[in-house]
Scaffold this active site. Structure first.
Site, PDB file in Angstrom:
ATOM      1  N   SER A 153       6.131  53.062 -13.636  1.00 58.82           N
ATOM      2  CA  SER A 153       7.293  53.513 -14.415  1.00 58.82           C
ATOM      3  C   SER A 153       8.214  54.374 -13.556  1.00 58.82           C
ATOM      4  CB  SER A 153       6.843  54.301 -15.647  1.00 58.82           C
ATOM      5  OG  SER A 153       5.956  55.336 -15.278  1.00 58.82           O
ATOM      6  N   GLU A 191      -1.275  49.970 -24.844  1.00 57.65           N
ATOM      7  CA  GLU A 191       0.139  50.349 -24.967  1.00 57.65           C
ATOM      8  C   GLU A 191       0.804  49.596 -26.099  1.00 57.65           C
ATOM      9  OE1 GLU A 191       2.421  50.567 -21.343  1.00 57.65           O
ATOM     10  OE2 GLU A 191       4.304  50.829 -22.434  1.00 57.65           O
TER      11      GLU A 191
HETATM   12  O1  KIV Z   1       3.683  52.932 -15.447  1.00 55.94           O
HETATM   13  C1  KIV Z   1       3.307  53.714 -16.335  1.00 55.94           C
HETATM   14  O2  KIV Z   1       3.809  54.827 -16.479  1.00 55.94           O
HETATM   15  C2  KIV Z   1       2.237  53.266 -17.224  1.00 55.94           C
HETATM   16  C3  KIV Z   1       1.876  54.130 -18.388  1.00 55.94           C
HETATM   17  C4  KIV Z   1       2.976  54.253 -19.326  1.00 55.94           C
HETATM   18  C5  KIV Z   1       0.621  53.702 -19.038  1.00 55.94           C
HETATM   19  O3  KIV Z   1       1.692  52.227 -17.015  1.00 55.94           O
END
Ligand code: KIV
Length: 269
Positions: A48, A185
């Site tokens: 992310s 998720e």
């Molecule tokens: O990339 C990320 O931040 C994630 C989490 C939201 C689980 O995979």
């Protein structure tokens, strides 16, 4: 909160004792030091970061080199928490051999304690190979952001009986393959509850209701620092975006008016 280092075995014991697991995303050493000091159990270096820090519209273009760079920083700032490197798109999906090579590289170069990969039954053979190679794996099912285009957008998964059944089977396959935990998720809370009860390994929820064994949020969302993003499941525990704007306005005004730096910020000789 225990003061010992967080391990895969420790997380399992937390589930058995009914102690909730606290996880946050983290992308650098400075925040790692703050979160680790505050007792967070898992620092997830999520891909992310490609959206939150790099401003992209998805996680797809994150590279292994970038994940290694950020995970190295997070490891430098952490002492107690388990640091998990989120493996980027196409670094583990092509072949299990590729996955072992790339996940192994992440472990060796960053010092992280585990990796996370997305996918359920289709990834079970890969998870098994990684675990056999000594690499602890956290699974991730439900809304898997690397498949956002295949899923048709960021939408709650598992609302229909068939997709719910597939997610239950995905979770069971990951546990059978040796994953030590699984992220759930954006799935309905009752389904997350059923999966959590059915599994021996801990579930870590994000948008999956209160019954999961732990919860994870994107740090910048939780801190109210990323005010470009809002979602029903995000609770903001601070309003740092506004604090940053206000501090910057104050600094700008003082510089423009000649009030900063004052004598206390200046050297006489
Ligand atoms: O990339 C990320 O931040 C994630 C989490 C939201 C689980 O995979």
């Amino acid at each position: 909160m225990s003061t010992s280092n967080v391990t895969t075995r420790g997380l399992l014991e937390m589930k058995q004792k009914g102690e909730r697991i606290v996880a946050l995303t983290c992308y650098d050493a400075l925040f790692a030091r703050l979160l680790d000091g505050a007792g967070v159990d898992i620092l997830l270096v999520g891909d992310s970061l490609n959206q939150v820090l790099a401003g992209s519209s998805s996680t797809l273009s994150a590279t292994l080199d970038q994940m290694i760079y950020h995970t190295t920083m997070v490891r430098r700032g952490s002492e107690r928490a388990m640091v998990i490197c989120d493996m980027p798109f196409l670094s583990y999906q092509v072949t299990p051999e590729d996955a072992v090579r790339n996940c192994g590289r992440a472990m060796k170069e960053t010092g992280c304690q585990a990796v996370k990969i997305e996918g359920g039954q289709s990834m079970a053979a890969t998870v098994r190979r990684l675990v056999e190679a000594g690499i602890p794996v956290m699974g991730h099912i439900g809304l898997t952001p690397q498949s956002v285009h295949a899923l048709g957008g960021y939408r709650v998964q598992g609302r229909e009986a068939e997709t719910a059944e597939r997610l239950r089977a995905d979770a069971a396959a990951l546990e059978a393959a040796g994953a030590f935990a699984v992220v759930l998720e954006l799935i309905p809370a009752p389904l997350a509850s059923q999966i959590t009860t059915a599994l021996t390994i801990p579930t870590i929820g994000i948008g999956a209701g209160p019954a999961c064994d732990g919860q994870v949020l994107v740090l910048h969302d939780m801190l109210g620092l990323n005010d470009q993003f809002s979602a029903k499941f995000v609770k903001q525990y601070a309003a740092l975006a506004e604090d940053v704007r206000e501090a910057t306005r104050l600094f700008s005004a003082e510089v423009r008016e000649g009030r900063y730096p004052g004598p206390e910020h200046s050297f006489g000789k």
